[in-house]
Design an enzyme around this catalytic site. Sequence first.
Site, short mmCIF file in Angstrom:
data_model
loop_
_atom_site.label_atom_id
_atom_site.label_comp_id
_atom_site.label_asym_id
_atom_site.label_seq_id
_atom_site.Cartn_x
_atom_site.Cartn_y
_atom_site.Cartn_z
N HIS A 250 -55.84 -67.86 32.49
CA HIS A 250 -56.70 -66.74 32.83
C HIS A 250 -58.14 -66.95 32.41
CE1 HIS A 250 -52.98 -64.56 33.69
NE2 HIS A 250 -53.75 -63.76 34.41
N GLY A 251 -58.36 -67.69 31.37
CA GLY A 251 -59.75 -67.89 30.99
C GLY A 251 -59.90 -68.75 29.76
#
Lengths: 485, 324
Positions: free
Chosen positions: A324-325
């Site tokens: 996701h990041g």
Amino acid sequence: MSFASLEFFLFLPVVFALYYACAKKSWQNSVIVLASYAFYAAWDYRFCGLMLVSSLLDYGAGLLLESSRRPFRRRVILAVSLTANLGLLGFFKYFNFFVDSFAVFVSALGIEMNTSTISIILPVGISFYTFQTMSYTLDRYWGKIPTERNCLQYLAFVSFFPQLVAGPIERASRLLPQFNRVRIFEYGNGVAGVRLVLWGLAKKMILADNLGAVVDLAYGAPERVGAPVLAMATVFFAFQIYCDFSAYSDIAAGVAKLFGIELSRNFAYPYFAQSLTEFWRRWHISLSSWFRDYIYIPLGGSQAGGNVFFRNLFLVFLLSGLWHGASWTFVIWGALHGVLLSLEKWAGISAGALRAGEIPGSREGVAGMGSVLRIGATFFVVCCSWVLFRAPDVGAALDIYRGVAVGMMSIDFYGELVEVAKEHWVVLLQLACFVGLEWVHRNRWNPLPDPAFSRGLRWATYTVVFWCIIYFGTERSGPFIYFQF
Amino acid sequence: MKRFVLKVGMFLALQAAVFLAMVGWHDGSQTEGYLAASIGKHERLEQARSPRIILVGGSNLAFGMNSPRLEEKTGCAVVNMGLVAGVGLDFMLSEVEGAVRRGDLVVLSLEYDAFSAMFNPAIIRQLLAVRPASAAYLSSAHSGKVIISEGLSIVGEITRRALAFGPVDEEVQYPYVRRGFNRWGDLTNHYGAPRCFEYKPEAMQEGFRELWIPRERTLARLERFGAMCQKRGAAFVYSCPPHPIEAVRRHAATLTAVMERLRGIETLRLVDTPEDQAYPTESFYDTGYHLNQPAVNERTDRVAVALKSILNPSTDESMLLSDR
């Protein structure tokens, strides 16, 4: 070019007309590839080359795997493909994160390291199309799918614009064959597609954008707002991210239908889940199933007993967080879900968890008290974890947890919460209507009336939804949250 | 396919009809924002009897002109159309184009930086939200830009206003409010307010001044407008906007180039120079184009003198300056 922009709705009919003006499969695929690269170039033309390289890399890997019989050579081809894909993803997405984290680590050991990180722009959608191309190579390696020899078809599979920048992450076995035939327009499919687009726009522009405005204010300066505002903003964020991402998925699926392509369902009423296991079967289904099929099962999945099983589960969610990041908040968010899911499995709470295709909650209109409590508890846990997902850093997330937890001990908290709710009554009313609609229609993909209803009712409903989008839409529709991943 | 396209077309036509009904239902009279002053300005433009002095330009006119005083000194009805430079020159000229009549004098007083690249679709959005009829003044090139970048927001704002059934909550920033305008179209509620402007020469980036010099397309537009005025028996002149003395001195070369290019337009007459409209820094309210009250009267008098030769060549200049 966001789906919630006028540019997109000027772009779409042009591509649609060109597409169906083509009588041959190869021409239709050419239109798709050209339109998709133009769509991607509207974000940042510099990364079109990167997407092309990534696509050709796995297309080539597929051809080489076809011609190679020796296991060692096949493993080398797979390793090269995965290394290149993960290398590109790692460089563009995680380079600064790892350099910064390493610098912090060595500085904790008393060694000062001069890190001059380079400013790397994250190419939109890289996490999505990289996973899609990797799935092709892995499936090809395992012999699950035939080699795609037609390069144009392969490029269309990777770049198909409705799902290019934020999924769903499609599998080659499902999407590639759809590009291997002439697509003829079907009226029912087209109408269903437009309906999905309308519903997606409603979720994005009525709910997600308005919720986002409140969330941004609270999470932008958590130290300046009280615990009730933070608590409400966290609940709002839970719905913002759901409405935003599921809206994107619905619009993508709706637009794909207009082109005669079926995309997989990405959300199946996740907030009606009665356990975390069920939640993950209903939330971002294409990513969850990707991790399941390409990491969890190859590691042994649930067949691996005892600690190995829990390790696998934890590892998958840790990687999901990292996907996701490039931030510790996402890593911890993933790890937290890994731990909670392991606990749930260990305690046997997830036994009998429903699958995505099953009607959530209960078959009856009204759920029993047990179901309601389980739904509420699951939502509470998910909401708590969203704090990590939304907070700018781990310190801020901890401050928010502390602030809300301490605040909840005071009786004033609840009075202030009512005041905050009064202030945001319009958004709360919209949310209540939305949850109610989803509950009533949870046996279908979306709540908009289908052809079974009278034409007058359908048109009246569509018109009301259309003008609600215009009326409640914010001045500027924010970008879809998942574009940053 | 035909059935699908027909149905989608019918649905969109239905929504267009609903939107048109809302535009009809839309009532701008309740709006308090600065740009809503456009409604009153257009009403005056329609009602004032010729011969008129029609002031066309940006906010330098709204803030910096005393129209009743100009009216008294010239004997002509004055309509101050100046509101905001961000609508662009093309839009400003189109706003008055249809209303110019025999005997009128159109005075263009455009901010120097608005001759090129000043068109701002966001300003147009805000303006159309309060006066949808102004969409008629957009050129086809600008219409495309506005529709693509602001179309949804404009429809949204008109819808919200049309369905509000009462005053719309607006963020208004004093003195930028509609009620601050008088019936001639001058903003007056900054009169007496403390000055909040300081001249900072370094604030302007190098190379930016190049944008001041009107391009060929701009000159051609002015030429066309002037020809139209001539054809209708009206006059078209340019009066420089007020600007700080220091800025006029500092950018003298650029301003000379601007005036040189304007001088080349046959149908446009220049009635003053940048030096004639240069004022001390203390004369400005919040920007280098917005005059404060004493300077507003000063400018009005200077403009009255500048227009003398066009309105009535025999008028005694001392009479025009008598109240200075």
